[in-house]
Design a protein around this motif. Sequence first.
Motif, PDB file in Angstrom:
ATOM      1  N   GLY A 184       0.805  -1.221   0.000  1.00 23.04           N
ATOM      2  CA  GLY A 184       0.000   0.000   0.000  1.00 23.04           C
ATOM      3  C   GLY A 184       0.839   1.273   0.000  1.00 23.04           C
ATOM      4  O   GLY A 184       2.070   1.231   0.112  1.00 23.04           O
ATOM      5  N   ASN A 290      -7.738   4.352  10.620  1.00 27.09           N
ATOM      6  CA  ASN A 290      -8.616   4.675   9.485  1.00 27.09           C
ATOM      7  C   ASN A 290      -7.845   4.950   8.189  1.00 27.09           C
ATOM      8  O   ASN A 290      -8.255   5.745   7.372  1.00 27.09           O
ATOM      9  N   HIS A 291      -6.685   4.366   8.050  1.00 21.84           N
ATOM     10  CA  HIS A 291      -5.946   4.482   6.790  1.00 21.84           C
ATOM     11  C   HIS A 291      -5.615   3.068   6.357  1.00 21.84           C
ATOM     12  O   HIS A 291      -5.476   2.168   7.187  1.00 21.84           O
ATOM     13  N   GLU A 292      -5.452   2.917   5.062  1.00 21.25           N
ATOM     14  CA  GLU A 292      -5.035   1.588   4.620  1.00 21.25           C
ATOM     15  C   GLU A 292      -3.515   1.495   4.681  1.00 21.25           C
ATOM     16  O   GLU A 292      -2.814   2.218   3.969  1.00 21.25           O
ATOM     17  N   THR A 294       0.046  -0.918   4.898  1.00 20.07           N
ATOM     18  CA  THR A 294       0.706  -2.223   4.822  1.00 20.07           C
ATOM     19  C   THR A 294       1.758  -2.244   5.921  1.00 20.07           C
ATOM     20  O   THR A 294       2.697  -1.442   5.902  1.00 20.07           O
TER      21      THR A 294
END
Length: 377
Positions: A184, A290-292, A294
């Motif tokens: 990500g 609340n974030h994508e 990795t």
Amino acid sequence: MKVKHFRGNNISKVMLEVKKELGREAVILETRQLPGQGGSLVEIVAAIDYPDDHFVPGLGINRYSNPLAASTISCQTPAGQQTGFFASAGYRELRQEVVLMKKMLNRLLETTGFPGEWAAGGVLAELYQQLLLKGIHEEVCRSLLDRVVNQLSAEKSASRETAIGCLARQIIDDVPLLKVDQIGRLVTLVGPTGVGKTTTVAKLAAFFSQEKNEDIGLISVDTFRLGATAQIREYARRLQVPVRVVKSHAAMEQALEEFSSRDRIIIDTMGRSHHDEKGLQALQQILPANHEVTSFLVVPAGIQEDDLLDVLVQFRRFAYGALLFSKLDETTCHGILLRGCQLARLPLSFFATGQLVPEDMEEASGERVASLLLDLS
Ligand SMILES: Nc1nc2c(ncn2[C@@H]2O[C@H](COP(=O)(O)OP(=O)(O)OP(=O)(O)O)[C@@H](O)[C@H]2O)c(=O)[nH]1
Ligand SMILES: [Mg+2]
């Protein structure tokens, strides 16, 4: 090798006798309960693998207790005569220990019900031993070799190359990978103290900026260790990428906002012992929510399986999605690379292979794992 049988009614007393007579270096080959006398008779078969003239009862090998003391540097004369360490008693003792270990492994093979071919010491038995010595779990070794046996006819498996090639393919099949395009935009490195997170953050920053031509932003939440901020700032300066140091969740959100136009943001975290519950919680509160993200769990390749299990459990709160093994250069037992992804049920991402930034890092691959485990070069 000197083998002796010891008998008695109490296992602790028999063990004391073994130690008294053969010394602390004694190896227990077998322990069994003998019938008769109320069923409490115990027999221990113990061995010590030194020539009689080196053996001092009760003291084991104390005459040569420091294998390196007798030598300086290993060397061989032009005539092929060994001198230095290779001519020393210490070296002979080490060799004998290796021979003894091989014998014991063969014995184990004979008693664990392998197909005859394995027990007979063929190429598969040799490969099995090699995998065990590389630190691969016994069940995993068996499963790999069972598959080799299934895939090769008896005739083909006699050839060392064919068997190794087939085994390498099984290993490659068993290594799940996280490809670079699956990573990500937000990348976080978490893991225990001193495993190489900050160094690897710098390597990743170089990889994405130089090889993928991306604009990188670095964020460090490592405000805990003295000098940590200076370390990441120096890497950022050399790589010419911006860095923000944050101490709170609000500061983290602000830094993310500042880097909103960057292709990729790499977040370095403070090392926390997996036993430091408070520290782990504090870190969790600072990291982006609340974030994508990795998240890579960084662990050194020399880690023991039990410790890895602890780390996997304690860091689960960071929802890591892949393992990143560091310090591959510091061990020769790379079995944990394979075992780690099986235990975590997660893919491998990168391997860190030394202290140099940026060169000592590579994308993980099954081929590399097979090559390390089978000593292919
Ligand atoms: N041999 C070897 N050393 C490494 C590797 N990666 C990092 N190191 C060294 O390991 C030491 C610790 O590295 P750091 O990057 O500071 O580790 P860290 O996980 O950030 O440490 P903390 O922030 O204190 O938890 C340094 O001396 C690095 O040079 C590697 O792949 N191989
Ligand atoms: Mg660090």
